[in-house]
Design an enzyme around this catalytic site. Structure first.
Site, PDB file in Angstrom:
ATOM      1  CB  ALA A 152      -0.885   0.022   1.244  1.00 34.80           C
ATOM      2  CE  LYS A 153       5.316   5.152  -0.405  1.00 34.94           C
ATOM      3  NZ  LYS A 153       6.505   4.398   0.039  1.00 34.94           N
TER       4      LYS A 153
END
Ligand code: NAD
Length: 394
Positions: free
Chosen positions: A84-85
Site C-alpha cells: 500500500a502507499k
C-alpha cells in the site's frame, strides 16, 4: 515466468483506492483543502503495508505506482504483508507544527475505516517522521482503542523499535556488503555519492563511512557538497539534524550542482531522494560502477536500459531499500507481542533477511542471465501470484 493471464489481470490494478479531502484550518484562520490518498494494491500475503508521504507533487497515480512497488518489496523480503502507499498533496514546509498535527489527525480519522493492525499499517516516507506517526497512531487509537501496531516508524516512547529509524539506510549498506562479498569488492576507500540526505541517505552515508568507504559527495534539495578525500559525515548529520542543509556545513567541501552530482565519477551512486532521478537525459553520463536505489523508483525504465547497456549494475529499490519495511515488520511484531527487542537483535535480524534476499536475487539473476531488477521482480511476482491462487481470488 509463465504468469497466468488471470493472475496478471488482478495484479495490474489496485484492490482499493481511497481519495479523501483533508480540510485544514491554517493558523491565520484561512482554510486549505488538501487531497489525501491511500492505495491498497494487493493483500494476498497479509495486511497492506506502506508509507505516507506529504509532498506538493503527490498524486493518485504516483501513490498507485508506489503501492504496487510495496507489494513486490514485501514479497521479495518474504514479509507477511501486502502493498500500500498513501500521501497528502501538500508542501509540509509551509505548515506550522500545529497545522501539521491537525492535518495528520484529520487524515488518520478519514482513513481509519480501511486501516488497522491486521488491515493496513502506514509508516513514514518522504516528509513524514516519527512525530507524524505518533499523531497518526493517537488519532487512530482515539477511535479504535490503543493500537500501536496500527502504525510503524513511531517514536521509541510510543512503541517504536530501536533500530527502525536507521533501518532503511543501514539495510541498504547490508545489501551492498553482501554484493561486495559476491563480487570480490573491498569497500574500504570506495567512492560513494549520495543524492538526498534525509532519513535514508544520511543513514546510508553514516554506515558507508563506518565501513571505511569514502563518502565524497552528498546533496539535498538545496544543493550538493563534495570533498574528494571524503566528507565529514558526522558533521553533515549534525548540521542537518539542527534543521540546516548539507550546503551549510562548516567542514572542508566545495559546492556542486544537483545535476552535476549525479554524473560524478564514483564506485557507488545512491539516489536517495525522490523518483525519476536518473532518466534517459542523464543515464548516459552516470559515471558510477553501481547504482544502489535508496529511493523508490529513482531510475526510469528507459534509463534502466541505458545503464544496463553500459554495464552499470543497478541494485533495485525493492531490494536495496527493503530494510525500511523489514524494520517496520520487526516493530509490528514487537507491538503485537508487547515485547521490545534490543537494537543488536534488530540489526542482526535485518542483516540476515536482507543478505538472504540479496543472495536469492543474485542467484536468480545468474541462473536466468537477467538483471537484478528483473530477478527481484520475478521472485516477488511468483510469491504474490501463488498467494493470489491459494487465497482463491482467481
Ligand atoms: P526524507 O524526506 O527524509 O529525505 C529526502 C531527502 O531528499 C531530503 O534531504 C531532501 O532535501 C532531498 N531531496 C529532495 N529533492 C532532491 C533533489 N532534487 N536533489 C537532491 N536531494 C533532494 O525522505 P526519506 O524517508 O529519506 O525517503 C527518501 C526516499 O527513500 C523516498 O523515495 C522514499 O520513498 C524512499 N524510502 C524511504 C524509506 C524510509 O524508511 N524512510 C523506506 C524505503 C524507501
Amino acid at each position: 515466468m509463465d504468469l497466468p493471464g488471470d493472475v496478471a489481470e488482478v495484479l495490474a490494478t489496485s484492490y482499493r483506492e481511497v481519495s479523501v479531502q483533508v480540510p485544514l484550518r491554517r493558523d491565520d484562520g484561512s482554510l486549505v483543502v488538501a487531497q489525501g490518498y491511500r492505495v491498497q494494491h494487493n493483500g494476498a500475503r497479509g495486511p497492506y503495508k506502506g508509507g505516507l508521504r506529504y509532498h506538493a507533487d503527490a498524486d493518485l497515480d504516483e501513490v498507485r505506482a508506489l503501492a504496487a512497488l510495496m507489494t513486490w518489496k514485501t514479497a521479495l523480503l518474504d514479509l507477511p504483508f501486502g502493498g500500500a502507499k498513501g500521501g497528502i498533496r501538500i508542501d509540509p514546509a509551509t505548515l506550522s507544527q500545529r497545522e501539521l498535527q491537525s492535518l495528520t489527525r484529520t487524515f488518520a480519522l478519514s482513513l481509519s475505516h480501511v486501516l488497522g493492525a491486521y488491515r493496513d499499517i502506514p509508516a513514514p516516507d518522504v516528509n513524514t517522521n516519527a512525530q507524524v506517526m505518533a499523531w497518526f497512531m493517537d488519532a487512530y487509537s482515539s477511535r479504535h482503542g490503543y493500537t500501536p501496531a496500527a502504525v510503524t516508524g513511531k517514536p521509541i516512547e510510543m512503541g517504536g523499535a530501536p533500530g527502525r529509524e536507521a533501518a532503511t539506510g543501514r539495510g541498504l549498506v547490508y545489501v551492498v556488503e553482501a554484493a561486495a562479498r559476491r563480487w570480490g569488492w573491498d569497500l574500504t576507500g570506495k567512492r560513494v555519492v549520495v543524492q538526498g540526505f534525509g532519513n535514508v541517505g544520511s543513514w546510508a552515508a553514516r554506515e558507508f563511512a563506518a565501513l571505511g568507504a569514502r563518502v565524497v559527495a552528498v546533496s539535498d534539495v538545496r544543493g550538493g557538497v563534495v570533498n574528494d578525500r571524503g566528507l565529514d559525515v558526522d558533521g553533515l548529520v549534525r548540521t542537518v539534524s539542527g534543521g540546516g542543509s548539507v550546503t551549510e556545513i562548516d567542514v572542508a567541501h566545495t559546492p556542486i550542482g544537483l545535476d552535476e552530482l549525479m554524473t560524478m565519477e564514483c564506485d557507488i551512486l545512491v539516489p536517495a531522494a525522490l523518483g525519476n532521478a536518473i532518466t534517459e537525459d542523464n543515464a548516459a553520463a552516470v559515471a558510477a560502477a553501481v547504482v544502489v536505489e535508496g529511493a523508490n523508483h529513482p531510475v526510469t525504465p528507459a534509463a534502466d536500459r541505458i545503464l544496463a547497456d553500459r554495464g552499470v549494475r543497478v541494485v533495485p529499490d525493492i531490494l536495496a531499500n527493503g530494510g525500511g519495511v523489514t524494520g517496520s515488520y520487526f516493530e509490528w511484531t514487537q507491538n503485537i507481542q508487547q515485547f521490545r527487542w534490543r537494537e543488536e537483535r534488530f540489526n542482526a535480524e535485518l542483516g540476515d533477511r536482507l543478505q538472504s534476499a540479496f543472495t536469492q536475487v543474485a542467484d536468480r539473476a545468474e541462473d536466468t542471465g537477467s538483471s537484478y531488477r528483473l530477478a527481484a521482480y520475478s521472485i516477488a511476482l511468483d510469491r504474490v501470484a501463488r498467494a493470489v491462487r491459494l487465497r482463491g481470488y482467481v
